[in-house]
Design a protein around this motif. Structure first.
Motif, PDB file in Angstrom:
ATOM      1  N   ILE A  74     -56.069  40.548 -15.314  1.00  0.00           N
ATOM      2  CA  ILE A  74     -57.383  40.985 -15.746  1.00  0.00           C
ATOM      3  C   ILE A  74     -58.442  39.937 -15.406  1.00  0.00           C
ATOM      4  CG2 ILE A  74     -56.559  42.473 -17.602  1.00  0.00           C
ATOM      5  CD1 ILE A  74     -57.414  40.131 -19.498  1.00  0.00           C
ATOM      6  N   ASN A  75     -58.099  39.030 -14.492  1.00  0.00           N
ATOM      7  CA  ASN A  75     -59.038  37.971 -14.136  1.00  0.00           C
ATOM      8  C   ASN A  75     -60.168  38.536 -13.281  1.00  0.00           C
ATOM      9  OD1 ASN A  75     -60.322  35.805 -12.808  1.00  0.00           O
ATOM     10  ND2 ASN A  75     -58.585  34.501 -13.289  1.00  0.00           N
ATOM     11  N   GLU A  76     -61.393  38.298 -13.738  1.00  0.00           N
ATOM     12  CA  GLU A  76     -62.535  38.854 -13.020  1.00  0.00           C
ATOM     13  C   GLU A  76     -63.235  37.805 -12.162  1.00  0.00           C
ATOM     14  OE1 GLU A  76     -64.967  40.732 -15.937  1.00  0.00           O
ATOM     15  OE2 GLU A  76     -63.602  42.440 -16.121  1.00  0.00           O
ATOM     16  N   GLU A  77     -62.614  36.659 -11.970  1.00  0.00           N
ATOM     17  CA  GLU A  77     -63.244  35.640 -11.142  1.00  0.00           C
ATOM     18  C   GLU A  77     -63.125  36.012  -9.670  1.00  0.00           C
ATOM     19  OE1 GLU A  77     -62.981  31.527 -13.503  1.00  0.00           O
ATOM     20  OE2 GLU A  77     -61.052  32.286 -12.835  1.00  0.00           O
ATOM     21  N   LYS A  78     -63.894  35.301  -8.885  1.00  0.00           N
ATOM     22  CA  LYS A  78     -63.832  35.576  -7.441  1.00  0.00           C
ATOM     23  C   LYS A  78     -62.435  35.264  -6.922  1.00  0.00           C
ATOM     24  CE  LYS A  78     -68.583  34.770  -6.089  1.00  0.00           C
ATOM     25  NZ  LYS A  78     -69.073  33.455  -6.589  1.00  0.00           N
ATOM     26  N   VAL A 137     -50.443  35.132  -8.387  1.00  0.00           N
ATOM     27  CA  VAL A 137     -50.320  36.586  -8.449  1.00  0.00           C
ATOM     28  C   VAL A 137     -51.556  37.236  -9.067  1.00  0.00           C
ATOM     29  CG1 VAL A 137     -47.811  36.705  -8.458  1.00  0.00           C
ATOM     30  CG2 VAL A 137     -49.024  36.374 -10.598  1.00  0.00           C
ATOM     31  N   ALA A 138     -52.664  36.549  -8.988  1.00  0.00           N
ATOM     32  CA  ALA A 138     -53.886  37.124  -9.539  1.00  0.00           C
ATOM     33  C   ALA A 138     -54.404  38.234  -8.635  1.00  0.00           C
ATOM     34  CB  ALA A 138     -54.944  36.035  -9.651  1.00  0.00           C
ATOM     35  N   CYS A 139     -55.084  39.189  -9.234  1.00  0.00           N
ATOM     36  CA  CYS A 139     -55.791  40.183  -8.446  1.00  0.00           C
ATOM     37  C   CYS A 139     -57.025  39.509  -7.874  1.00  0.00           C
ATOM     38  CB  CYS A 139     -56.191  41.368  -9.325  1.00  0.00           C
ATOM     39  SG  CYS A 139     -57.358  42.467  -8.511  1.00  0.00           S
ATOM     40  N   ILE A 140     -57.177  39.565  -6.531  1.00  0.00           N
ATOM     41  CA  ILE A 140     -58.295  38.863  -5.925  1.00  0.00           C
ATOM     42  C   ILE A 140     -59.416  39.824  -5.569  1.00  0.00           C
ATOM     43  CG2 ILE A 140     -56.992  36.895  -5.096  1.00  0.00           C
ATOM     44  CD1 ILE A 140     -56.761  38.338  -2.415  1.00  0.00           C
ATOM     45  N   GLY A 141     -59.246  41.052  -5.944  1.00  0.00           N
ATOM     46  CA  GLY A 141     -60.310  42.024  -5.736  1.00  0.00           C
ATOM     47  C   GLY A 141     -60.536  42.371  -4.271  1.00  0.00           C
ATOM     48  N   CYS A 142     -59.461  42.374  -3.454  1.00  0.00           N
ATOM     49  CA  CYS A 142     -59.643  42.626  -2.035  1.00  0.00           C
ATOM     50  C   CYS A 142     -59.858  44.102  -1.738  1.00  0.00           C
ATOM     51  CB  CYS A 142     -58.433  42.111  -1.256  1.00  0.00           C
ATOM     52  SG  CYS A 142     -56.934  43.036  -1.654  1.00  0.00           S
ATOM     53  N   GLU A 149     -57.277  58.555  -5.741  1.00  0.00           N
ATOM     54  CA  GLU A 149     -58.467  57.890  -6.286  1.00  0.00           C
ATOM     55  C   GLU A 149     -58.250  57.410  -7.709  1.00  0.00           C
ATOM     56  OE1 GLU A 149     -61.676  60.569  -5.702  1.00  0.00           O
ATOM     57  OE2 GLU A 149     -61.808  60.055  -3.580  1.00  0.00           O
ATOM     58  N   ALA A 150     -57.059  56.895  -7.948  1.00  0.00           N
ATOM     59  CA  ALA A 150     -56.745  56.431  -9.300  1.00  0.00           C
ATOM     60  C   ALA A 150     -57.170  54.990  -9.503  1.00  0.00           C
ATOM     61  CB  ALA A 150     -55.254  56.554  -9.563  1.00  0.00           C
ATOM     62  N   ILE A 151     -57.502  54.298  -8.417  1.00  0.00           N
ATOM     63  CA  ILE A 151     -57.794  52.876  -8.547  1.00  0.00           C
ATOM     64  C   ILE A 151     -59.284  52.625  -8.369  1.00  0.00           C
ATOM     65  CG2 ILE A 151     -57.174  50.564  -7.768  1.00  0.00           C
ATOM     66  CD1 ILE A 151     -54.619  51.650  -6.668  1.00  0.00           C
ATOM     67  N   THR A 152     -59.814  51.809  -9.267  1.00  0.00           N
ATOM     68  CA  THR A 152     -61.219  51.421  -9.145  1.00  0.00           C
ATOM     69  C   THR A 152     -61.289  49.912  -9.038  1.00  0.00           C
ATOM     70  OG1 THR A 152     -61.288  51.450 -11.542  1.00  0.00           O
ATOM     71  CG2 THR A 152     -62.257  53.341 -10.411  1.00  0.00           C
ATOM     72  N   LEU A 153     -62.381  49.426  -8.480  1.00  0.00           N
ATOM     73  CA  LEU A 153     -62.554  47.980  -8.343  1.00  0.00           C
ATOM     74  C   LEU A 153     -63.886  47.609  -8.972  1.00  0.00           C
ATOM     75  CD1 LEU A 153     -61.153  45.521  -6.942  1.00  0.00           C
ATOM     76  CD2 LEU A 153     -62.795  45.825  -5.112  1.00  0.00           C
ATOM     77  N   GLU A 154     -63.836  46.702  -9.901  1.00  0.00           N
ATOM     78  CA  GLU A 154     -65.057  46.299 -10.586  1.00  0.00           C
ATOM     79  C   GLU A 154     -64.931  44.832 -10.924  1.00  0.00           C
ATOM     80  OE1 GLU A 154     -67.102  47.946 -14.502  1.00  0.00           O
ATOM     81  OE2 GLU A 154     -66.033  49.503 -13.386  1.00  0.00           O
ATOM     82  N   ASN A 155     -65.981  44.063 -10.743  1.00  0.00           N
ATOM     83  CA  ASN A 155     -65.953  42.635 -11.058  1.00  0.00           C
ATOM     84  C   ASN A 155     -64.747  41.925 -10.466  1.00  0.00           C
ATOM     85  OD1 ASN A 155     -68.270  42.884 -12.582  1.00  0.00           O
ATOM     86  ND2 ASN A 155     -67.098  43.372 -14.436  1.00  0.00           N
ATOM     87  N   ASN A 156     -64.480  42.158  -9.244  1.00  0.00           N
ATOM     88  CA  ASN A 156     -63.359  41.500  -8.564  1.00  0.00           C
ATOM     89  C   ASN A 156     -61.999  41.885  -9.120  1.00  0.00           C
ATOM     90  OD1 ASN A 156     -65.180  39.904  -7.017  1.00  0.00           O
ATOM     91  ND2 ASN A 156     -65.385  38.533  -8.788  1.00  0.00           N
ATOM     92  N   LEU A 157     -61.925  43.014  -9.769  1.00  0.00           N
ATOM     93  CA  LEU A 157     -60.652  43.360 -10.401  1.00  0.00           C
ATOM     94  C   LEU A 157     -60.348  44.837 -10.173  1.00  0.00           C
ATOM     95  CD1 LEU A 157     -58.315  42.497 -12.257  1.00  0.00           C
ATOM     96  CD2 LEU A 157     -59.722  43.185 -14.192  1.00  0.00           C
ATOM     97  N   ALA A 158     -59.123  45.086  -9.732  1.00  0.00           N
ATOM     98  CA  ALA A 158     -58.708  46.474  -9.538  1.00  0.00           C
ATOM     99  C   ALA A 158     -58.077  46.992 -10.818  1.00  0.00           C
ATOM    100  CB  ALA A 158     -57.697  46.558  -8.397  1.00  0.00           C
ATOM    101  N   TYR A 159     -58.297  48.298 -11.071  1.00  0.00           N
ATOM    102  CA  TYR A 159     -57.720  48.899 -12.268  1.00  0.00           C
ATOM    103  C   TYR A 159     -57.140  50.257 -11.904  1.00  0.00           C
ATOM    104  CZ  TYR A 159     -57.268  51.030 -16.830  1.00  0.00           C
ATOM    105  OH  TYR A 159     -56.765  51.648 -17.935  1.00  0.00           O
ATOM    106  N   ILE A 160     -55.907  50.502 -12.325  1.00  0.00           N
ATOM    107  CA  ILE A 160     -55.271  51.781 -12.037  1.00  0.00           C
ATOM    108  C   ILE A 160     -55.382  52.666 -13.265  1.00  0.00           C
ATOM    109  CG2 ILE A 160     -53.140  52.924 -11.361  1.00  0.00           C
ATOM    110  CD1 ILE A 160     -52.246  50.365 -10.062  1.00  0.00           C
ATOM    111  N   ASP A 161     -56.042  53.781 -13.143  1.00  0.00           N
ATOM    112  CA  ASP A 161     -56.176  54.710 -14.260  1.00  0.00           C
ATOM    113  C   ASP A 161     -54.822  55.377 -14.510  1.00  0.00           C
ATOM    114  OD1 ASP A 161     -56.562  56.862 -15.906  1.00  0.00           O
ATOM    115  OD2 ASP A 161     -58.650  57.116 -15.254  1.00  0.00           O
ATOM    116  N   PRO A 162     -54.234  55.157 -15.687  1.00  0.00           N
ATOM    117  CA  PRO A 162     -52.879  55.664 -15.920  1.00  0.00           C
ATOM    118  C   PRO A 162     -52.818  57.183 -15.902  1.00  0.00           C
ATOM    119  CG  PRO A 162     -53.817  54.748 -17.929  1.00  0.00           C
ATOM    120  CD  PRO A 162     -54.764  54.422 -16.838  1.00  0.00           C
TER     121      PRO A 162
END
Ligand SMILES: Cc1cc2nc3c(=O)[nH]c(=O)nc-3n(C[C@H](O)[C@H](O)[C@H](O)COP(=O)(O)O)c2cc1C
Ligand SMILES: Cc1cc2nc3c(=O)[nH]c(=O)nc-3n(C[C@H](O)[C@H](O)[C@H](O)COP(=O)(O)O)c2cc1C
Ligand SMILES: Cc1cc2nc3c(=O)[nH]c(=O)nc-3n(C[C@H](O)[C@H](O)[C@H](O)COP(=O)(O)O)c2cc1C
Ligand SMILES: Cc1cc2nc3c(=O)[nH]c(=O)nc-3n(C[C@H](O)[C@H](O)[C@H](O)CO)c2cc1C
Ligand code: SF4
Ligand code: SF4
Ligand code: SF4
Ligand code: SF4
Ligand code: FES
Lengths: 333, 288, 193, 443, 190, 183
Positions: free
Chosen positions: B206-210, B220-225, B235-248
């Motif tokens: 859940i790290n929102e840093e760059k 193993v951080a999400c780097i928001g690529c 289209e279950a995945i969104t990217l916000e603030n450098n962080l990807a989120y999968i809508d369950p």
């Protein structure tokens, strides 16, 4: 830098006193009274003390290790203090198996059932003592003669404590002045030449111990002073009203467990109030109940019960008697 | 028949009738209008008035039941399960059939991926460490590993994995009570839809840093690529603030996203092993 | 309901004394010896059983409003019967149990069974429940009595095991509470295993 | 008898190793990292962008809210980045990173050393200048000073209190300041008095600094209305409420502010900063920092530009010792341990302490033995043992009713506890939860 | 003097719960907080006093003259349960605040051994009406004292870590035992 | 509603009354038998019905009941139901059997509430305390505890009970001597 640096919330400094040190100071302060007992009760004092301490520490270890399954903390010395104080509350000719039961009750029921150090609402040593007193009234109320340098353990010559003599006498209607002849003189009472439980006899030694604790700031003065003052005043009033039917206040202070209780047992941290005002109420309560039991109750001695009864009030005192908060009641000048 | 018998019958019956009558009259005269459900509930209760529910009497307990929003932890030691079920029915308070959820820990920062940079020596509570600083690693979002979530769980459903230092949820025990979600000061735990065979696929970070910063602190951080976003056919995945989120609820467990993640931040759990690829690096030891 | 389970539930899982903490006064007040505990247990068993039977037979005839008073009267009748019969034929035990016999009537455990179980179940189930719960209550009291007698008088069912007195406290009030406390702890452990 | 507060307090070992070390000026760093949030309140908004050149003393971030403060560049050079950088809070915060080129000051600023005693400004003008200069309390709380100077309507300040207690062990920066900048302090105090409209100022100094007491007493004869008072050495003598109680025997009510009892407290450093801002137009861009520790080679008191990395300061003090276990920003009682030394010195950095390994670890925790020591030493008369136990169990009602919010986090309770309980850790937890609950109640 | 003896005897020496084992269910059931414990104490005080008066009259003017003492149990319990219900209904209507403070405890009284027990003891000990009233009041004070002390200790224990095995009922029992142990010190005062 | 309760109480009272009738006699007999047993224990063999010849004597604080036992009309002893209120926990009731010359033949405890394990040692099956009295004539020895300058060894730690016991026996003896002209 190869090592990791440590991060912790403030403060980053700490005082020098710790639980272990406090407990060892209590043990040290009890030594003078212990020596008096050894002088007057000889080998019995040694055996009772040794058995009691070893049993208390041992039971604490076994219970923590095998029943609670936590790391034993016997080295903090609190079990040893309990053991020593339990021994101080027993006659020096008591059978060893009774000491073991007392230690088990003190540590097992009185302390570890509640989670050990600091959690117990009742004074463990007194729980052990009162349990024994009620369970084994015969053995618990026959005290050996105080003779210097005794060597055998179970001594045949036993006798009543000064308090018991006075109480029995008064209830038979014998005037106090006559009864006073049957008990040791005030000097003997002061140095400890009398029948009694092991540690309660040496008034002088107990006072020295108390001064050590006060000087080292292990305890504060509130509890001992309030207890002693209350007993003094209460018995003083009774004595003033009828000196032939009541013993004088000095006698009441010097005999029985008053000094031991006031200095070492009522001050037990876990079972005494947290604020000075609470301590006063607690001390006055102990004083009053002690005298009530001594004068009107079945027992000639009441300090143990008085402390246990007031222990029960401590949570309520802590709940309703709070320190006066800074800035709570503004009186600005 | 002896006198005593007559007297007995007369006096006791009279007493009974008298008591009943007086009660009846008083009850009529001093009637208080109350929620009628209280009476209904009280009738269902055993009426032993034993105080076992920690309430002063059955009626008080009934009132509490009627008032409470959630009656699941109100318990009467005398009543049977059937009683309680009936009460729940009266009150209409049984938990509505919901999509089953389960708690998921969204941090995979095991010591190998996320090295310690300092040593924490305060009280052992995540909330305290969290209010103090970033934590033993450089990641300001990562699990602190002091187990606040474990302590609040009433169902033994969550425990600390000794090796990884991360909490592990046992899906079968978790009741989705939300306690751990609230307890975690870093909002790492999320209640996600409980899939068949406890399958899960989620971004375990859940790290929102760059990207660069995040990666420096944790491999193993999400780097928001955004690669997973492109990969997902639903289209279950969104990217916000450098962080990807999968809508369950949108995710259909197709597993396409996981392999494309350059940092292995997407975890897939309880799936059969992939054929072509060997075991993935990013799977935590505790959840294999 | 499974009758076997119905019968055994009271022994550990729903034990009235150890787990539900009901009927504590007789449990502590009469258990100075195993025999007294057993006697009190049996007296209670009789009342529970009989009131369960009567309540379950007449449950449909008793309107809800007077349900509790009626049950109380029914229970009180059986208590009085027990009282009279025991006084007539078991004088010594009756004297020992004293006040606690009439107090069976307020034992919430008895009323609880009538209310929670007998008023909703068939006659047969109620009988099984009454006997099961009554025996469980008896077992609890006997166990408590036995442990107090053992510790307090070195005896069990009056049989002296070791010469001399035991720890008197256990015959007196404090020992009763303490013994029960540790028995409950033991039972909790059993329940878990 | 020396003045002191009546309830509680402790006396930790003082370790004022650097008391005799005169102020040294630390060289300007190669790169300055200047966080935009160095004060209590809202972060400021940067007004420069990457690539800008700035002079020392130039505004680089502007106060963005009522409680907030301006930030000025402490060096001259080029802004290379505006980025998140770990600061002393242990979190990454927005900072302006400046690569230093030379040491050129904003032309309005008077960098000379001559004392400027006279001033003809009105109170409002002084407050305005204080605000512009971005001055925040240098006693530790970094509360923007101009707000404290603007007495709210209906309240009246009667006396200004200057806090020279410096009750924390190790720290000596205020001590040195009082010795070496006595006159500046006095003028600063006069400025503050003017701003507040009071005739009287009291300087309170713990009696373990007799030279400072003596020096300031001798200076004070030249400044009307200022008096100097030695205080008993007792931690936390320097805490605002305790200091007020000691000096003027008034109790700030629970939840209240000093102004409620007619006083305002400022740190000696703040007073000197106000002098420089008003008389010399110099914003708050450097501060005095004590760097100390038992195994440091060259501990001392350094005048440091804001934004200088702590690591450079440590280098100046002889480098990080082999046995370092902990680095603390601030004093040992209230300071914050750093998780890395690559953080900048900020306005609130009064000291950097380097603790050896054997003093860094906490000792083993035991059960609370209910010895009541924490209750008897708490200067706010709270019951730390109770607050801790209640916080630990989430019993927030008790935490609130027993006044956890009054706790000023002095740390005396954790210091004294013989069972080594982390009392303050849990009290903080309780405070934050109770504040949250109160906030949500208000909504 | 006679009344003082009754009071001290009932409150301290033969405390109804700690020495006589009556009213234990509410003692353990309603002692989790001091405030509820006090409410319970108040309710017991009220009901015990009124119940003792009513049952006194019942025995002395109905049961004994007609030789019906064997109906004691059943009549007493009938009277007590209807009395309690009556008071509850009236209180709810007449004084809702009082009902909130005391009334909610009233239903517990019917199954409280202490109420019936004291009523029977008043008769067994051949007390006069006034003595009976003092006896009942003193016993309820004893009850209140014990339940408040126990509640105080229980509140205190909420802030401690009681070992797993002892948590809950076991430790409360042991605490009550130690309380009873302490109260044995009053033995023999009257 | 009222009707139901009426029916319930009616049924209850009827059945209770019946049971009472049935058990009344056994209860009376049981009580009588306990008393007779006690009398039999404490006096020599007799063939009259002592409880039919019983008579009471008022003493301060209560009354004593005397049961003369006769063998063929000849007085062989008297069983005296005596009491003391100075027990540790209230009243102690004893049945004391005296021979016509005042010698104690036997003592039984009828009722007491002394502490189990302590005071209850006065019961004949719990200790030999009572044997110190049997066969002795209170006229010939001081029936007091040793600490009261008498000849009886008290039960350890139970002074109060032991003393009360002596008093009760003494009271029976005194009444017997004073009013005991039963022939
Ligand atoms: C939210 C808040 C508002 C404040 N408002 C004022 C104020 O209006 N006037 C004032 O003189 N000080 C004000 N203060 C400053 C405090 O009085 C105090 O000086 C500051 O918090 C630092 O004190 P400390 O270091 O003892 O914690 C305020 C502080 C806070 C936290
Ligand atoms: C426990 C404690 C100790 C403090 N010690 C000092 C101190 O020694 N010197 C000081 O100037 N401020 C100290 N402070 C801060 C003061 O309370 C207060 O915030 C400050 O003097 C206000 O001045 P400032 O706004 O100019 O910083 C302390 C605060 C606390 C809570
Ligand atoms: C719980 C308890 C029960 C007691 N029971 C009795 C008893 O039944 N009879 C008795 O004489 N004394 C009883 N006592 C009183 C004491 O044993 C008292 O010390 C004794 O009567 C007088 O002491 P002595 O016989 O050793 O001289 C009891 C005391 C307590 C605390
Ligand atoms: C001043 C002081 C007095 C103590 N008094 C007692 C005591 O009377 N009885 C006892 O068992 N332990 C005593 N202890 C030891 C210890 O505190 C005690 O075992 C705790 O009650 C355990 O929680 C004392 C300790 C101190 C420091
Ligand atoms: S706390 Fe609740 S949601 Fe979290 S793991 Fe436990 S049961 Fe699941
Ligand atoms: S998930 Fe959250 S609460 Fe749980 S250990 Fe990690 S940081 Fe703590
Ligand atoms: S100082 Fe520590 S041990 Fe003592 S009462 Fe406070 S928290 Fe407990
Ligand atoms: S930190 Fe808070 S609770 Fe502790 S002593 Fe200081 S003011 Fe009191
Ligand atoms: S059994 Fe006595 S109150 Fe419940």
């Amino acid at each position: 830098m190869s090592k990791l640096i440590t991060v912790s919330p403030s403060p980053h400094m700490h005082g020098k006193d710790n639980v272990k040190k406090l407990m060892y100071w209590v043990i040290l302060a009890l030594l003078p009274a212990f020596l008096v007992s050894v002088i007057f009760f000889g080998i019995g004092a040694l055996i009772v003390t040794a058995v009691s301490i070893v049993a208390c520490v041992g039971f604490e270890y076994l219970i923590q290790k095998y029943l609670m399954k936590v790391k034993p903390t016997i080295s903090d010395g609190s079990a040893a203090v309990t053991g020593l104080l339990l021994a101080f509350n027993l006659p020096t000719n008591i059978p060893v198996w009774i000491i073991l039961i007392g230690a088990l009750v003190a540590i097992g029921v009185g302390k570890m059932s509640f989670g050990g150090l600091g959690n117990n609402p009742f004074n463990p040593a007194l729980v052990g003592r009162v349990f024994l007193l009620i369970s084994f009234p015969v053995q618990m109320t026959s005290w050996p003669e105080p003779v210097v340098s005794r060597t055998q353990y179970a001594d045949a010559v036993t006798g009543p404590t000064p308090l018991a003599i006075i109480k029995e006498g008064i209830s038979d209607g014998i005037p106090v002045s006559e009864l006073m002849g049957q008990i040791p003189g005030y000097f003997d009472l002061f140095i400890g030449r009398m029948h009694g439980s092991m540690g309660e006899i040496g008034a002088l030694a107990l006072i020295i111990g108390g001064i050590i604790l006060l000087a080292r700031k292990v305890i504060t003065w509130h509890i001992p002073v309030s207890i002693l003052a209350t007993i003094f005043v209460f018995t003083g009033i009774l004595w003033g009203a009828n000196p032939e039917a009541n013993a004088d206040p000095i006698f009441h202070i010097l005999t029985g467990g008053v000094l031991l209780g006031a200095i070492f047992m009522a001050t037990d941290y876990a079972t005494s109030p947290m604020t000075p005002k609470g301590m006063w109420i607690y001390g006055i309560g102990i004083g009053i109940i002690t005298v009530v039991i001594r004068i009107w109750g079945a027992y000639p001695e009441g300090v143990s019960f008085a402390i246990l009864i007031m222990n029960a009030f401590v949570p309520i005192l802590n709940k309703y008697i709070k320190p006066k908060r800074f800035g709570e009641e503004v009186q600005n000048g | 028949m002896s006198d005593v018998i007559v007297y007995s019958i007369v006096s006791l019956s009279l007493l009974g009738v008298l008591a009943a009558l007086i009660l009846y009259i008083i009850a009529q005269k001093f009637k208080v209008i109350e929620d009628p459900r209280i009476d209904l509930v009280e009738q269902e209760l055993p009426g032993a008035n034993c105080g076992g529910c920690a309430m002063p009497g059955c009626r008080a307990f009934a009132e509490q039941l009627v008032k409470a929003d959630d009656i699941s932890d109100l318990n009467c030691p005398v009543a049977t399960n059937e009683n309680m079920a009936a009460i729940a029915k009266i009150l209409g308070k049984e938990i509505a059939e919901k999509e089953p959820l389960v708690a998921v820990v969204r941090c995979n920062g095991t010591p190998e991926f996320r090295p310690k940079t300092n040593h924490y020596d305060g009280a052992s509570e995540c909330s305290i460490a969290h209010s103090l600083y970033v934590g033993e690693s450089g990641c300001p979002s990562g699990c602190l590993g002091l187990g606040d979530c474990v302590r609040v769980c009433n169902f033994d459903a969550i425990h600390m994995d000794e090796k990884t230092g991360l909490p592990v949820v046992i899906d079968d025990k978790c009741t989705a009570c939300n306690a751990c979600v609230v307890a975690c000061p870093r909002d790492i735990i999320e209640l996600r839809k409980k899939n068949k065979k406890d399958r899960k696929i989620f971004v375990s970070c859940i790290n929102e840093e760059k990207g660069g910063v995040a990666r420096k602190n944790c491999k193993v951080a999400c780097i928001g690529c955004g690669r997973c976003v492109k990969e997902c056919p639903f289209e279950a995945i969104t990217l916000e603030n450098n962080l990807a989120y999968i809508d369950p609820f949108k995710c259909r467990l197709c597993r396409k996203c996981a392999p494309v993640c350059p940092t292995n931040a997407i975890l897939e759990i309880n799936f059969p092993p992939r054929k072509e690829k060997k075991e993935k690096e990013g799977t935590p030891a505790g959840e294999k | 309901m499974n009758q076997a389970k119905n019968f055994t539930k009271g022994f550990v899982r729903e034990n009235p004394v150890f787990i539900l903490m009901l009927g504590l006064c007789p449990a502590l007040g009469t258990t100075t010896s195993a025999f007294n505990g057993f006697g009190m247990g049996m007296a209670t068993l009789f009342v529970v059983l009989m009131s369960n039977i009567v309540v379950s037979i007449f449950k449909d005839f008793i309107p809800n409003k007077v349900r509790i008073p009626s049950y109380i009267v029914i229970i009180a009748s059986f208590v009085t019967i027990t009282d009279l019969v025991m006084e007539a034929f078991m004088g010594a035990l009756h004297a020992e149990l004293g006040l606690f016999i009439p107090l069976i009537v307020v034992n919430c455990f008895v009323l609880g069974r009538a209310e929670a179980f007998a008023s909703k179940n068939t006659l047969f189930s109620s009988v099984v429940d009454g006997v099961g719960m009554g025996l469980a209550f008896t077992m609890a009291l006997t166990m408590l009595g036995a442990s107090r007698e053992l510790l307090g008088a070195n005896a069990i069912f009056g049989l002296q095991l070791i010469e001399g007195d035991g720890m008197l406290v256990f015959i007196l009030a404090p020992g009763a509470f303490i013994a029960l406390g540790y028995l409950i702890a033991l039972m909790n452990k059993l329940k878990k295993d | 008898m020396l003045k002191t507060f009546p309830k509680g307090g402790i006396h930790p070992a003082e370790y004022k190793i650097t008391a005799g070390k005169p102020i040294e000026v630390l060289p300007v760093p190669k790169t300055a990292i200047i966080p935009v949030s160095q004060h209590l309140g809202a972060p400021s908004t940067p007004v420069v962008k990457k690539g800008d050149t700035v002079k020392a003393g130039q505004l680089i971030a502007k106060s963005s809210a009522f409680v907030s403060a301006n930030i000025h560049s402490s060096v001259s050079g080029k802004v290379v980045k505006i980025d998140n950088v770990t600061d002393t809070s242990g979190y990454r915060k927005t900072s302006v990173i400046i690569e230093v080129e030379g040491d050129e000051w904003d032309e309005k600023i008077d960098t000379g050393k001559t004392l400027k005693k006279e001033f003809g400004l009105s109170g409002e003008e002084i407050i305005k200048k204080t605000e512009e200069a971005g001055i925040v309390g240098l006693g530790g709380a970094t509360f923007p000073s101009h707000i404290k100077l603007s007495v709210p309507k209906g309240k009246k300040a009667e006396v200004l209190i200057i806090n020279g207690a410096e009750c924390e062990p190790y720290l000596t920066s205020d001590h040195r300041l009082m010795l070496e900048k006595g006159d500046e302090l006095m003028v600063g105090t006069k400025l503050l008095m003017k701003a507040l409209g009071v005739e009287k100022a009291m300087i309170g100094i713990e009696n373990n600094k007799p030279d400072a007491v003596e020096h300031l007493t001798s200076l004070a004869v030249n400044y009307k209305g200022i008096s100097v008072h030695p205080l008993k050495v007792m931690y936390p003598q320097g805490a605002e409420k305790q200091l007020i109680k000691s000096l003027i025997n008034r109790e700030v009510p629970s939840g209240g502010l000093p102004i409620d009892v007619g006083t305002v407290v400022h740190n000696v450093g703040t007073a000197v900063a106000v002098y420089e801002a008003v008389q010399k137009n110099k914003p708050l861009v450097e501060r005095l920092v004590t760097i100390s520790g038992k195994s440091l080679k060259n501990p001392g008191n350094f005048m440091v530009r804001i934004g200088t990395p702590v690591s450079e300061l440590i280098e100046a003090a002889g480098g990080l010792p082999e046995d370092t276990g902990k680095v603390i920003n601030g004093g040992p009682m209230m300071g914050k341990a750093l998780n890395t030394i690559e953080v900048p010195v900020t306005k609130g950095t009064s000291g950097i302490l380097v603790f050896p390994e054997n003093e860094s670890k906490r000792e083993e925790v035991q059960n609370c033995i209910r010895c009541a020591r924490c209750v008897s030493i708490c200067p706010m008369a709270l019951e730390p043992y109770l607050l801790k136990a209640a916080s630990e169990r989430g019993m927030w009602e008790i935490v609130e009713n027993d006044k956890a919010l009054d706790c000023m986090e002095c740390g005396s309770c954790s210091y004294i506890c013989p069972s080594r309980l982390p009392l303050l850790d849990y009290i903080r937890l309780g405070k934050s939860n109770v504040s949250r609950i109160i906030r949500s109640r208000k909504q | 003097m006679e009344y003082i003896v009754i009071v001290i005897g009932a409150v301290l020496v033969n405390n109804i719960v700690l020495a006589q084992f009556l009213g234990l269910c509410p003692l353990f059931g309603v002692s989790s907080k001091i405030s509820t414990a006090a409410g319970m104490g108040g309710a017991v005080l009220f009901v015990m006093t009124v119940a003792s008066i009513v049952t006194y009259l019942l025995s002395n003017f109905l049961l004994e003259p007609f030789n019906l003492m064997y109906l004691q149990t059943i009549t007493y319990i009938l009277v007590i349960s209807s009395l309690v219900q009556m008071v509850e209904i009236i209180l709810k209507k007449v004084s809702p605040p009082l009902y909130q403070a005391l009334g909610i405890f009233l239903p517990l009284m019917t199954t409280n051994c202490a109420i019936l027990g004291v009523a029977i003891l008043v008769f067994q000990q051949d007390l006069t009406l006034l003595q009976g009233v003092v006896f009942a009041i003193a016993h309820s004070i004893g009850f209140t004292l014990a339940i408040i002390l126990l509640a105080g200790i229980r509140e205190h224990m909420d802030l401690l870590d009681i070992p797993k095995g002892m948590k809950g009922n076991p430790i409360i029992m042991v605490t009550a035992g130690l309380l009873a142990l302490a109260f044995m010190g009053f033995a023999g005062i009257v | 509603m009222v009707l139901t309760l009426f029916v319930v109480t009616l049924v209850a009272s009827t059945s209770l009354a019946l049971i009472y009738e049935v058990t009344k006699e056994p209860i009376r007999l049981a009580a009588l038998e306990r008393k007779n047993n006690a009398i039999m224990q404490v006096v020599p063999e007799f063939n009259n019905m002592p409880n039919e010849e019983e008579f009471t004597i008022e003493v301060p604080g209560g009354e004593l009941v005397l049961y003369p036992a006769r063998m063929d009309g000849e007085l062989v002893g008297v069983a005296i139901e005596t009491f003391t209120r100075r027990g540790y926990s209230g009243t102690i009731e004893l049945m004391v059997g005296l021979l016509p010359d005042g010698t104690i033949h036997g003592i039984e405890v009828l009722r007491h509430a002394e502490t189990p394990g302590l005071g209850d040692k006065i019961e004949t099956d719990k200790s030999d305390f009572y044997k110190q009295f049997v066969g002795r004539n209170p006229g010939d020895f001081t029936m007091k505890l040793r600490q009261d300058n008498g000849e009886i060894d008290g039960i350890t730690a139970t002074t109060i009970t032991s003393r009360a016991y002596c008093e009760a026996v003494q009271l029976a003896y005194d009444v017997f001597i004073e009013k005991g002209d039963l022939k």
